[in-house]
Design a protein around this motif. Structure first.
Motif, PDB file in Angstrom:
ATOM      1  N   HIS A 141       0.634  -1.195   0.212  1.00 12.14           N
ATOM      2  CA  HIS A 141      -0.066  -0.040   0.234  1.00 12.14           C
ATOM      3  C   HIS A 141       0.935   1.581  -0.331  1.00 12.14           C
ATOM      4  O   HIS A 141       0.883   1.992  -0.528  1.00 12.14           O
ATOM      5  N   LYS A 142       2.103   0.766   0.598  1.00 16.57           N
ATOM      6  CA  LYS A 142       2.744   2.255   1.045  1.00 16.57           C
ATOM      7  C   LYS A 142       3.795   2.488  -0.533  1.00 16.57           C
ATOM      8  O   LYS A 142       2.963   3.931  -1.030  1.00 16.57           O
ATOM      9  N   TYR A 143       4.020   1.336  -1.349  1.00 14.14           N
ATOM     10  CA  TYR A 143       4.618   2.032  -2.412  1.00 14.14           C
ATOM     11  C   TYR A 143       3.693   1.921  -3.664  1.00 14.14           C
ATOM     12  O   TYR A 143       4.252   3.161  -4.644  1.00 14.14           O
TER      13      TYR A 143
ATOM     14  N   TYR B 278      -3.965   3.458   9.238  1.00 10.20           N
ATOM     15  CA  TYR B 278      -5.052   3.870  10.517  1.00 10.20           C
ATOM     16  C   TYR B 278      -6.118   4.944   9.550  1.00 10.20           C
ATOM     17  O   TYR B 278      -6.943   5.396   9.949  1.00 10.20           O
ATOM     18  N   ASP B 279      -6.050   4.674   8.581  1.00  8.34           N
ATOM     19  CA  ASP B 279      -6.735   5.268   6.971  1.00  8.34           C
ATOM     20  C   ASP B 279      -8.210   5.119   8.126  1.00  8.34           C
ATOM     21  O   ASP B 279      -8.685   6.383   8.020  1.00  8.34           O
ATOM     22  N   PRO B 280      -8.838   4.465   8.194  1.00  7.79           N
ATOM     23  CA  PRO B 280     -10.511   4.687   8.219  1.00  7.79           C
ATOM     24  C   PRO B 280     -10.709   5.270  10.468  1.00  7.79           C
ATOM     25  O   PRO B 280     -11.764   5.876  10.497  1.00  7.79           O
TER      26      PRO B 280
ATOM     27  N   ASP C 232      -8.914  12.335  -2.253  1.00  8.75           N
ATOM     28  CA  ASP C 232      -7.366  13.082  -2.408  1.00  8.75           C
ATOM     29  C   ASP C 232      -6.323  12.552  -1.971  1.00  8.75           C
ATOM     30  O   ASP C 232      -5.868  13.312  -1.639  1.00  8.75           O
ATOM     31  N   LYS C 233      -6.874  11.747  -0.883  1.00  9.82           N
ATOM     32  CA  LYS C 233      -4.928  11.011   0.197  1.00  9.82           C
ATOM     33  C   LYS C 233      -3.768  11.170  -0.584  1.00  9.82           C
ATOM     34  O   LYS C 233      -3.288  11.997   0.384  1.00  9.82           O
ATOM     35  N   ASN C 234      -3.839  11.066  -1.571  1.00 15.26           N
ATOM     36  CA  ASN C 234      -2.053  11.097  -2.159  1.00 15.26           C
ATOM     37  C   ASN C 234      -1.733  12.618  -1.849  1.00 15.26           C
ATOM     38  O   ASN C 234      -0.934  13.144  -2.362  1.00 15.26           O
TER      39      ASN C 234
HETATM   40  P1  IMP Z   1       5.652   1.566   9.917  1.00 14.26           P
HETATM   41  O1  IMP Z   1       6.353   1.428  10.834  1.00 14.26           O
HETATM   42  O2  IMP Z   1       6.241   2.835   8.781  1.00 14.26           O
HETATM   43  O3  IMP Z   1       4.727   0.528   8.343  1.00 14.26           O
HETATM   44  O4  IMP Z   1       3.853   2.951   9.361  1.00 14.26           O
HETATM   45  C1  IMP Z   1       3.482   2.038  11.369  1.00 14.26           C
HETATM   46  C2  IMP Z   1       1.799   1.768  10.877  1.00 14.26           C
HETATM   47  O5  IMP Z   1       1.320   3.481  10.569  1.00 14.26           O
HETATM   48  C3  IMP Z   1       1.619   0.960  10.357  1.00 14.26           C
HETATM   49  O6  IMP Z   1       1.177  -0.378  11.211  1.00 14.26           O
HETATM   50  C4  IMP Z   1       1.479   0.745   9.327  1.00 14.26           C
HETATM   51  O7  IMP Z   1       0.177   0.463   8.504  1.00 14.26           O
HETATM   52  C5  IMP Z   1       0.236   2.679   9.225  1.00 14.26           C
HETATM   53  N1  IMP Z   1       0.766   3.168   8.768  1.00 14.26           N
HETATM   54  C6  IMP Z   1       2.286   3.764   7.740  1.00 14.26           C
HETATM   55  N2  IMP Z   1       1.453   4.515   7.118  1.00 14.26           N
HETATM   56  C7  IMP Z   1      -0.043   4.684   6.767  1.00 14.26           C
HETATM   57  C8  IMP Z   1      -1.206   5.675   5.918  1.00 14.26           C
HETATM   58  O8  IMP Z   1      -0.439   6.363   5.127  1.00 14.26           O
HETATM   59  N3  IMP Z   1      -2.393   5.465   6.208  1.00 14.26           N
HETATM   60  C9  IMP Z   1      -2.910   4.785   7.626  1.00 14.26           C
HETATM   61  N4  IMP Z   1      -2.292   3.851   8.347  1.00 14.26           N
HETATM   62  C10 IMP Z   1      -0.541   3.708   7.878  1.00 14.26           C
END
Ligand code: IMP
Length: 185
Positions: free
Chosen positions: A15-17, A144-146, A162-164
């Protein structure tokens, strides 16, 4: 990995990618996914975690590479879960966060992008987006999007088309892109 790209994105999180790839394309940078599990230390500092992750990523691929480390910092919980956001998401999840949070729902989502190439000197780019934790869990998105509502919006990341364009990821990648594109000139 495809033949032609500018930078690898090392992560186990597709998802991040996918978000990073779209964002950087806007700045003319071609990203490719290096799917890998990186060593992730536990530390109070996101920067230290990101630094250690990018060193590990570069050791593995020996190509220009970025990694990202994020944290959700909730004011009424004194910044918790912060650097422990991943562990907390995997244990108590969004439900657990909603049970813990106090009356003040203010929070910050922080993103650190770390870049490393053959110069072996990692460079970090940090940004944060202020917002609030929603009262209920909304449908859609990931992580944490929700439950995260960025400032000036009344919808969570999960509901925003438009989250991005306004996320913590967008802001730190924009800084990276400007630095990277200058470096290529
Ligand atoms: P990480 O340690 O960088 O992987 O991220 C910490 C936490 O934040 C992980 O549970 C990710 O899923 C969550 N996270 C990071 N970016 C987002 C985002 O854009 N939306 C929702 N959750 C995120």
């Amino acid at each position: 990995m495809p033949e032609s790209y500018d930078v690898l994105f090392a992560s186990s999180n597709i998802h991040k990618y996918e978000e990073a790839e779209k964002i950087l394309a806007e700045f003319g940078i071609k990203l490719s996914f290096f799917q890998t599990e990186l060593v992730e230390i536990q530390d109070d500092s996101l920067s230290k975690i990101a630094l250690q992750k990018v060193e590990n990523a570069y050791e593995k691929c020996k190509k220009p590479v970025i990694v990202e480390d994020d944290g959700l910092f909730i004011d009424s919980l004194s910044g918790f879960p912060g650097p422990y956001s991943s562990y907390i998401f995997n244990t108590i999840g969004n439900n657990g966060i909603l049970k813990l949070i106090g009356d003040n729902r203010d929070a910050q989502f922080v993103a650190i992008i770390a870049f490393c190439d053959s110069s072996n000197e990692p460079t970090l780019f940090e940004s944060s987006v202020a917002g609030k934790i929603s009262k209920n869990i909304q449908d859609g998105g990931w992580g944490y999007d929700p439950i995260f509502i960025p400032e000036k919006q009344n919808k969570t990341y999960a509901e925003l088309a438009d989250k991005n364009k306004l996320s913590h990821r967008y802001e730190s990648l924009k800084k990276f892109a400007s630095w990277f594109n200058n470096k290529q000139e």
